[in-house]
Design a protein around this motif. Structure first.
Motif, short mmCIF file in Angstrom:
data_model
loop_
_atom_site.label_atom_id
_atom_site.label_comp_id
_atom_site.label_asym_id
_atom_site.label_seq_id
_atom_site.Cartn_x
_atom_site.Cartn_y
_atom_site.Cartn_z
N GLY A 1 0.82 -1.19 0.00
CA GLY A 1 0.00 0.00 0.00
C GLY A 1 0.86 1.25 0.00
O GLY A 1 2.06 1.20 0.21
N CYS A 2 0.21 2.40 -0.25
CA CYS A 2 0.91 3.68 -0.28
C CYS A 2 -0.01 4.75 0.28
O CYS A 2 -1.20 4.78 -0.04
CB CYS A 2 1.31 4.02 -1.71
N SER A 3 0.54 5.62 1.13
CA SER A 3 -0.26 6.71 1.68
C SER A 3 0.38 8.05 1.37
O SER A 3 1.60 8.17 1.26
CB SER A 3 -0.41 6.56 3.20
N VAL A 4 -0.47 9.06 1.22
CA VAL A 4 -0.04 10.45 1.08
C VAL A 4 -0.76 11.21 2.18
O VAL A 4 -1.99 11.32 2.15
CB VAL A 4 -0.39 11.02 -0.30
N SER A 5 0.00 11.71 3.15
CA SER A 5 -0.58 12.36 4.32
C SER A 5 -0.05 13.79 4.41
O SER A 5 1.17 14.01 4.40
CB SER A 5 -0.22 11.59 5.60
N ALA A 6 -0.97 14.75 4.51
CA ALA A 6 -0.61 16.16 4.45
C ALA A 6 -0.39 16.74 5.85
O ALA A 6 -0.93 16.24 6.85
CB ALA A 6 -1.69 16.95 3.73
N GLU A 7 0.38 17.81 5.89
CA GLU A 7 0.57 18.59 7.10
C GLU A 7 -0.75 19.24 7.50
O GLU A 7 -1.67 19.35 6.69
CB GLU A 7 1.62 19.67 6.87
N PRO A 8 -0.89 19.66 8.78
CA PRO A 8 -2.14 20.26 9.23
C PRO A 8 -2.57 21.44 8.35
O PRO A 8 -1.77 22.33 8.05
CB PRO A 8 -1.82 20.71 10.65
N ASN A 9 -3.84 21.38 7.93
CA ASN A 9 -4.48 22.48 7.22
C ASN A 9 -3.83 22.83 5.88
O ASN A 9 -4.00 23.96 5.38
CB ASN A 9 -4.52 23.73 8.10
N PHE A 11 -4.79 21.53 3.17
CA PHE A 11 -6.00 21.65 2.36
C PHE A 11 -7.11 22.18 3.27
O PHE A 11 -7.80 21.40 3.93
CB PHE A 11 -6.40 20.30 1.76
N PRO A 12 -7.29 23.48 3.33
CA PRO A 12 -8.28 24.07 4.25
C PRO A 12 -9.68 23.50 4.07
O PRO A 12 -10.44 23.39 5.03
CB PRO A 12 -8.22 25.56 3.90
N GLN A 13 -10.03 23.15 2.85
CA GLN A 13 -11.38 22.65 2.60
C GLN A 13 -11.64 21.31 3.29
O GLN A 13 -12.80 20.93 3.50
CB GLN A 13 -11.64 22.52 1.10
N TYR A 14 -10.55 20.59 3.65
CA TYR A 14 -10.71 19.31 4.33
C TYR A 14 -10.43 19.42 5.83
O TYR A 14 -10.60 18.44 6.55
CB TYR A 14 -9.77 18.27 3.71
N GLY A 15 -9.97 20.57 6.30
CA GLY A 15 -9.70 20.73 7.72
C GLY A 15 -8.26 20.35 8.07
O GLY A 15 -7.36 20.36 7.22
N ARG A 16 -8.05 20.00 9.32
CA ARG A 16 -6.70 19.74 9.85
C ARG A 16 -6.08 18.49 9.24
O ARG A 16 -4.87 18.43 9.02
CB ARG A 16 -6.77 19.61 11.38
N TYR A 17 -6.89 17.47 8.98
CA TYR A 17 -6.36 16.18 8.56
C TYR A 17 -6.73 15.89 7.10
O TYR A 17 -7.85 16.14 6.66
CB TYR A 17 -6.91 15.05 9.44
N PHE A 18 -5.77 15.34 6.38
CA PHE A 18 -6.07 14.82 5.05
C PHE A 18 -5.02 13.77 4.70
O PHE A 18 -3.85 14.07 4.48
CB PHE A 18 -6.07 15.92 3.99
N SER A 19 -5.47 12.51 4.66
CA SER A 19 -4.57 11.39 4.36
C SER A 19 -5.31 10.41 3.46
O SER A 19 -6.43 10.00 3.77
CB SER A 19 -4.12 10.68 5.64
N VAL A 20 -4.68 10.09 2.35
CA VAL A 20 -5.27 9.16 1.39
C VAL A 20 -4.42 7.90 1.31
O VAL A 20 -3.19 7.98 1.25
CB VAL A 20 -5.36 9.81 -0.01
N GLY A 90 3.92 17.34 3.60
CA GLY A 90 3.35 16.05 3.92
C GLY A 90 4.37 14.94 3.80
O GLY A 90 5.55 15.19 3.50
N ILE A 91 3.91 13.73 4.05
CA ILE A 91 4.77 12.54 3.99
C ILE A 91 4.13 11.52 3.07
O ILE A 91 2.93 11.23 3.17
CB ILE A 91 4.97 11.92 5.39
#
Length: 228
Positions: A1-9, A11-20, A90-91
């Motif tokens: 598997g592979c994840s893309v996880s963003a730093e806080p905010n 993507f403001p439209q998604y809030g503090r968390y956004f990880s796919v 992000g990571i």
């Protein structure tokens, strides 16, 4: 598997968390947005972020944050992602199931009774045909240093990241062990080949040569007798 996880905010439209997260199951690939949780403190995110450099980590996936199922001990290669000004946004991490890896590599047999084993920097088994040893036992476990100095020496060689070979006895079977570090990781991979397997070709040659020698001697004696 592979994840893309963003730093806080990020993507403001998604809030503090956004990880796919994307995972491959057989021939299909599925992607899901993880439910909100504090992934910034997870080792696969925090270590790469704090070191500001790619790294390998091993962790046990015990949190159900996905609509996809991914359980067990995972090895993850984590790499920071940057903006143009070198700010981390992000990571990205790529995960590999160590349980599956151990199972797949146990089926690879260069010799009939050979097998692979992989240790981490502390000597814990990540790959071994005996699944009861995986992740919970080290190469030093249940070994008397006075009676089995060869196993202890092999363990120190592998955990030190050295490359070489060693003739030792494992589980009562004389074997040749060839080991080397896994590039870009703190792990070490070894192949264990029983002496009987390695020398099988030599033994077969011996079985052919000895009868030929005996037959040759009989022929020579018969010719000498006829000549006399």
């Amino acid at each position: 598997g592979c994840s893309v996880s963003a730093e806080p905010n990020v993507f403001p439209q998604y809030g503090r968390y956004f990880s796919v997260y994307t995972i491959r199951e057989g021939d299909s690939i599925e992607t899901a947005v993880e439910r909100e949780y504090e992934y910034f403190e997870r080792i696969w995110y925090k270590k790469a972020h704090d070191q500001n450099a790619p790294c390998w980590v091993v962790f046990y996936d015990d949190t159900d944050t996905l609509d996809l199922v991914l359980d067990g001990l995972l090895a993850s290669y984590c790499k920071p992602m940057y903006k143009a000004d070198s700010t981390i946004v992000g990571i990205m991490s790529s995960d590999l199931s160590l349980t599956r890896l151990s199972k797949d590599m146990s089926q690879m047999k260069p010799y009939p009774n050979s097998y692979f084993m992989m240790l981490n920097e502390e000597g814990y088994y990540y790959i071994h045909p005996d699944s009861t040893r995986l992740f919970t036992h080290t190469i030093f476990s249940e070994v008397d240093p006075r009676r089995r100095p060869d196993i202890i020496a092999l363990g120190h060689e592998m955990t030190a990241g050295n490359k070489g070979s060693m003739a030792i006895t494992i589980d009562g079977v004389p074997s040749l062990v060839c080991y080397q570090p896994v590039p870009s990781t703190p792990w070490s991979l070894a192949i264990v080949c029983p002496d009987n397997d390695v020398l099988a070709g030599y033994y077969k040659l011996t079985y052919i040569v000895l009868p030929l020698l005996i037959i040759g001697m009989i022929v020579i004696i018969w010719l000498c007798s006829r000549t006399v």
